[in-house]
Design a protein around this motif. Structure first.
Motif, PDB file in Angstrom:
ATOM      1  N   GLY A   1       0.765  -1.183   0.017  1.00  0.00           N
ATOM      2  CA  GLY A   1      -0.214  -0.023   0.194  1.00  0.00           C
ATOM      3  C   GLY A   1       0.870   1.200   0.067  1.00  0.00           C
TER       4      GLY A   1
ATOM      5  N   ASP B   1       3.360  -0.212   6.761  1.00  0.00           N
ATOM      6  CA  ASP B   1       2.610  -1.328   7.343  1.00  0.00           C
ATOM      7  C   ASP B   1       2.392  -0.906   8.693  1.00  0.00           C
TER       8      ASP B   1
ATOM      9  N   TYR C   1       5.117  -7.153   3.232  1.00  0.00           N
ATOM     10  CA  TYR C   1       4.428  -5.826   2.785  1.00  0.00           C
ATOM     11  C   TYR C   1       5.123  -4.976   2.056  1.00  0.00           C
TER      12      TYR C   1
ATOM     13  N   ARG D   1       5.703  -1.486   0.603  1.00  0.00           N
ATOM     14  CA  ARG D   1       5.108  -0.002   0.540  1.00  0.00           C
ATOM     15  C   ARG D   1       5.575   0.751  -0.679  1.00  0.00           C
TER      16      ARG D   1
ATOM     17  N   ASP E   1      -4.424   2.765   0.062  1.00  0.00           N
ATOM     18  CA  ASP E   1      -3.435   2.955   1.041  1.00  0.00           C
ATOM     19  C   ASP E   1      -3.129   1.718   1.858  1.00  0.00           C
ATOM     20  N   TYR E   2      -4.010   0.858   1.776  1.00  0.00           N
ATOM     21  CA  TYR E   2      -3.763  -0.412   2.324  1.00  0.00           C
ATOM     22  C   TYR E   2      -4.372  -1.612   1.509  1.00  0.00           C
TER      23      TYR E   2
ATOM     24  N   HIS F   1      -8.967  -4.127   0.166  1.00  0.00           N
ATOM     25  CA  HIS F   1      -8.575  -2.821   0.122  1.00  0.00           C
ATOM     26  C   HIS F   1      -9.366  -1.681   0.932  1.00  0.00           C
TER      27      HIS F   1
ATOM     28  N   LYS G   1     -10.945   1.368   7.225  1.00  0.00           N
ATOM     29  CA  LYS G   1      -9.634   1.593   7.411  1.00  0.00           C
ATOM     30  C   LYS G   1      -9.181   0.841   8.761  1.00  0.00           C
TER      31      LYS G   1
ATOM     32  N   GLU H   1      -6.373  -2.261   8.898  1.00  0.00           N
ATOM     33  CA  GLU H   1      -5.365  -2.344   9.910  1.00  0.00           C
ATOM     34  C   GLU H   1      -5.248  -3.242  10.835  1.00  0.00           C
TER      35      GLU H   1
ATOM     36  N   LEU I   1      -4.213  -6.599   8.560  1.00  0.00           N
ATOM     37  CA  LEU I   1      -2.838  -6.406   8.614  1.00  0.00           C
ATOM     38  C   LEU I   1      -1.959  -6.845   9.717  1.00  0.00           C
TER      39      LEU I   1
END
Length: 252
Positions: free
Chosen positions: A140, A144, A155, A157, A176-177, A209, A224, A228, A231
């Motif tokens: 994302g 992370d 992950y 980035r 974003d993720y 996502h 979101k 999170e 993840l």
């Protein structure tokens, strides 16, 4: 979480990153013409909910066909319960296995493809593929969120994940993720790797996502805090998979 393989932190070169972004984003996210979010609720009919008669060794609401495709070694299942074959609304439930029993850990309102679900996904059909898929890689725009690097999904980035700024603002933070769903992709690569082993016509870049409040091109989108949490929680040593589809196909 267990001590999974070391994490990757990859920042793509500008030219390559742009190519990957254009290829990957063509399959997932972006303005879809879907109406406003009608709101989320628990899986209708009690799918995904515990009950006195439920078999704890099975994922609720999932029939023999898909239940049998969950790997024996998997101890984390992200179940996506679609409201209907042609609905963009769904509920995501995380189940974890302790001994032989599955336990409901968390659940969130979510969205899937704007036109619903399909058992024969093709590029740009606006439907999310039904099935059981492994979850191997993440990435994302943002760092992370896992506070224990090396223990979760690898992950990557990169600014290459950023949604194009010609999209409506409500879509800018979709990536974003992201967590790659292993549909028509090469495991062990960043989610935005454009390789399609089964060919481009079968689509690809199917991800979990960030949610923008309505249906997607084919992905599953979550709030979101949900992304999170996943993840921070999904662990390669526990062989996480996603089981997803509309309620009727899940039960078949």
């Amino acid at each position: 979480m267990g001590s999974g393989g070391g994490r990757r932190t990859a920042v793509a070169m500008a030219a390559l990153g742009s190519l990957l972004a254009v290829t990957a984003l063509s399959a997932c996210g972006g303005p879809s013409g879907h109406g406003t979010d009608s709101g989320g609720s628990g899986p209708p009919g009690g799918a995904g909910r515990s009950s006195a008669t439920a078999d704890p060794t099975r994922i609720p609401g999932v029939g023999d066909r898909l239940q049998g495709r969950i790997p024996a070694g998997s101890r984390q299942v992200v179940a996506v319960y679609g409201d209907g074959r042609d609905s963009a609304d769904s509920t995501v439930v995380l189940y974890t296995k302790q001994g032989s029993a599955w336990h409901r850990a968390r659940s969130w309102a979510a969205h899937n493809g704007t036109k619903g679900w399909t058992t024969d996904h093709h590029e740009n059909d606006k439907r999310t593929p039904v099935g059981v898929f492994t979850l191997s890689d993440a990435g994302g725009v943002l760092p992370d969120p896992d506070p224990a690097p090396g223990s979760g999904l690898p992950y990557s980035r990169s600014a290459a994940f950023a949604a194009p700024r010609w999209w409506a603002k409500s879509y800018w933070h979709d990536f974003d993720y992201v967590i790659a769903i292993d549909y028509n992709r090469v495991k062990g690569t960043p989610p935005n790797d454009p390789t399609r082993p089964e060919g481009t016509s079968k689509g690809g870049s199917i991800w979990l996502h960030m949610d923008h409040g309505s249906g997607t091109s084919a992905c599953v989108s979550l709030p979101k805090p949900a992304m999170e949490y996943l993840l921070r929680t999904l662990d390669p040593d526990r062989h996480p998979v996603v089981v997803m589809g509309d309620r009727a196909d899940l039960k078949a």
